[in-house]
Write a protein that holds these residues in place. Structure first.
Motif, PDB file in Angstrom:
ATOM      1  N   HIS A  39       1.207   4.457  -2.763  1.00  0.00           N
ATOM      2  CA  HIS A  39       1.225   5.877  -2.430  1.00  0.00           C
ATOM      3  C   HIS A  39       2.498   6.541  -2.949  1.00  0.00           C
ATOM      4  O   HIS A  39       2.457   7.667  -3.478  1.00  0.00           O
ATOM      5  CB  HIS A  39       1.108   6.074  -0.918  1.00  0.00           C
ATOM      6  CG  HIS A  39      -0.275   5.875  -0.385  1.00  0.00           C
ATOM      7  ND1 HIS A  39      -1.306   6.765  -0.628  1.00  0.00           N
ATOM      8  CD2 HIS A  39      -0.806   4.886   0.389  1.00  0.00           C
ATOM      9  CE1 HIS A  39      -2.407   6.343  -0.035  1.00  0.00           C
ATOM     10  NE2 HIS A  39      -2.131   5.202   0.601  1.00  0.00           N
ATOM     11  N   MET A  52      -4.800   1.368  -9.076  1.00  0.00           N
ATOM     12  CA  MET A  52      -4.323   1.877  -7.791  1.00  0.00           C
ATOM     13  C   MET A  52      -5.489   2.180  -6.860  1.00  0.00           C
ATOM     14  O   MET A  52      -5.413   1.939  -5.646  1.00  0.00           O
ATOM     15  CB  MET A  52      -3.481   3.136  -8.003  1.00  0.00           C
ATOM     16  CG  MET A  52      -2.140   2.880  -8.665  1.00  0.00           C
ATOM     17  SD  MET A  52      -1.247   4.427  -8.944  1.00  0.00           S
ATOM     18  CE  MET A  52       0.335   3.812  -9.509  1.00  0.00           C
ATOM     19  N   MET A 110       0.836  -1.207   0.000  1.00  0.00           N
ATOM     20  CA  MET A 110       0.000   0.000   0.000  1.00  0.00           C
ATOM     21  C   MET A 110       0.870   1.256   0.000  1.00  0.00           C
ATOM     22  O   MET A 110       0.601   2.227  -0.718  1.00  0.00           O
ATOM     23  CB  MET A 110      -0.915   0.003   1.223  1.00  0.00           C
ATOM     24  CG  MET A 110      -1.931  -1.126   1.257  1.00  0.00           C
ATOM     25  SD  MET A 110      -3.377  -0.799   0.240  1.00  0.00           S
ATOM     26  CE  MET A 110      -4.263   0.337   1.297  1.00  0.00           C
ATOM     27  N   LEU A 120      -6.347   0.910  -3.040  1.00  0.00           N
ATOM     28  CA  LEU A 120      -6.493   1.849  -1.921  1.00  0.00           C
ATOM     29  C   LEU A 120      -7.910   1.881  -1.362  1.00  0.00           C
ATOM     30  O   LEU A 120      -8.095   2.108  -0.160  1.00  0.00           O
ATOM     31  CB  LEU A 120      -6.082   3.252  -2.368  1.00  0.00           C
ATOM     32  CG  LEU A 120      -4.621   3.415  -2.816  1.00  0.00           C
ATOM     33  CD1 LEU A 120      -4.383   4.833  -3.307  1.00  0.00           C
ATOM     34  CD2 LEU A 120      -3.659   3.067  -1.685  1.00  0.00           C
ATOM     35  N   ASP A 121      -8.909   1.638  -2.202  1.00  0.00           N
ATOM     36  CA  ASP A 121     -10.296   1.791  -1.770  1.00  0.00           C
ATOM     37  C   ASP A 121     -10.940   0.494  -1.294  1.00  0.00           C
ATOM     38  O   ASP A 121     -11.895   0.514  -0.516  1.00  0.00           O
ATOM     39  CB  ASP A 121     -11.150   2.369  -2.909  1.00  0.00           C
ATOM     40  CG  ASP A 121     -10.749   3.790  -3.266  1.00  0.00           C
ATOM     41  OD1 ASP A 121     -10.101   4.441  -2.424  1.00  0.00           O
ATOM     42  OD2 ASP A 121     -11.080   4.232  -4.378  1.00  0.00           O
TER      43      ASP A 121
END
Length: 200
Positions: free
Chosen positions: A56, A68, A52, A72-73
């Motif tokens: 970023h 991405m 993760m 992330l979600d």
């Protein structure tokens, strides 16, 4: 060669360059950061949080892929994150290491850490050595030329007290230096594609 090691370890920081002199190759810290994280990703040595964080980092460096946001979600497990991140690296046209190249680059990264260790030789003990080499040895990721020397170094530090500790340390560091000298040209060739990566 000491300059090489001092510069290379800065790859984990912001700014600066890495110089591998035999091929006059120069990597910025972000370029090396991307290279070593792709290596660790391919070797499956990054945990979920580290992957993760790498996503970023890529976004902060100006890279973007729709996948991405999926990482992330969504609440994904490690294997799902890894597969998506490997696809992202492919979509971004990042270089993919072959099996032999992975071992060389992983071993290089470990040795860069060793060459920048404090000069206080009393810090070297069996636990300290294992912190640096244990993962690579247990997962067969270290270059084969270094496996026996690492185990010998571990044994000497723990059990061989007929000579000063700094003697064992210097001998091991010299062996690592010789290993780099033997493989530096090949390592430079492997890392050359990463010099073409443009970052913010």
């Amino acid at each position: 060669m000491a300059q090489l090691f001092n510069l290379a370890i800065q790859s984990r920081q912001i700014g600066g360059f890495i110089y591998l002199n035999s091929m006059n190759i120069c990597l910025t810290n972000p370029q090396y950061h991307i290279a070593i994280h792709i290596c660790l990703l391919q070797l499956d040595l990054l945990d979920g949080d580290e992957m993760m964080a790498f996503v970023h980092d890529l976004m902060n460096l100006g890279f973007y892929d729709d996948l991405m946001l999926d990482i992330l979600d969504d609440d994904l497990v490690k294997i799902e994150i890894r597969e998506l991140l490997l696809t992202i690296c492919k979509n971004l046209n990042f270089y993919k290491f072959d099996d032999d190249e992975l071992i060389l680059i992983y071993t290089l990264d470990i040795l860069l850490l060793i060459f920048t260790l404090p000069t206080n030789f009393m810090l070297f003990d069996d636990y300290y050595i294992w912190d640096y080499f244990g993962v690579g040895l247990e997962n067969n990721k270290c270059h084969h030329e270094l496996i026996e020397p690492i185990y010998n170094f571990y044994y000497e530090i723990e059990y061989c007290h007929d000579k000063p500790k700094n003697h064992h340390v210097y001998s091991f560091v010299q062996y690592c230096q010789d290993w780099l000298n033997r493989h530096e040209t090949q390592i430079c060739q492997i890392l050359t594609p990463f010099t073409k990566i443009q970052t913010l």
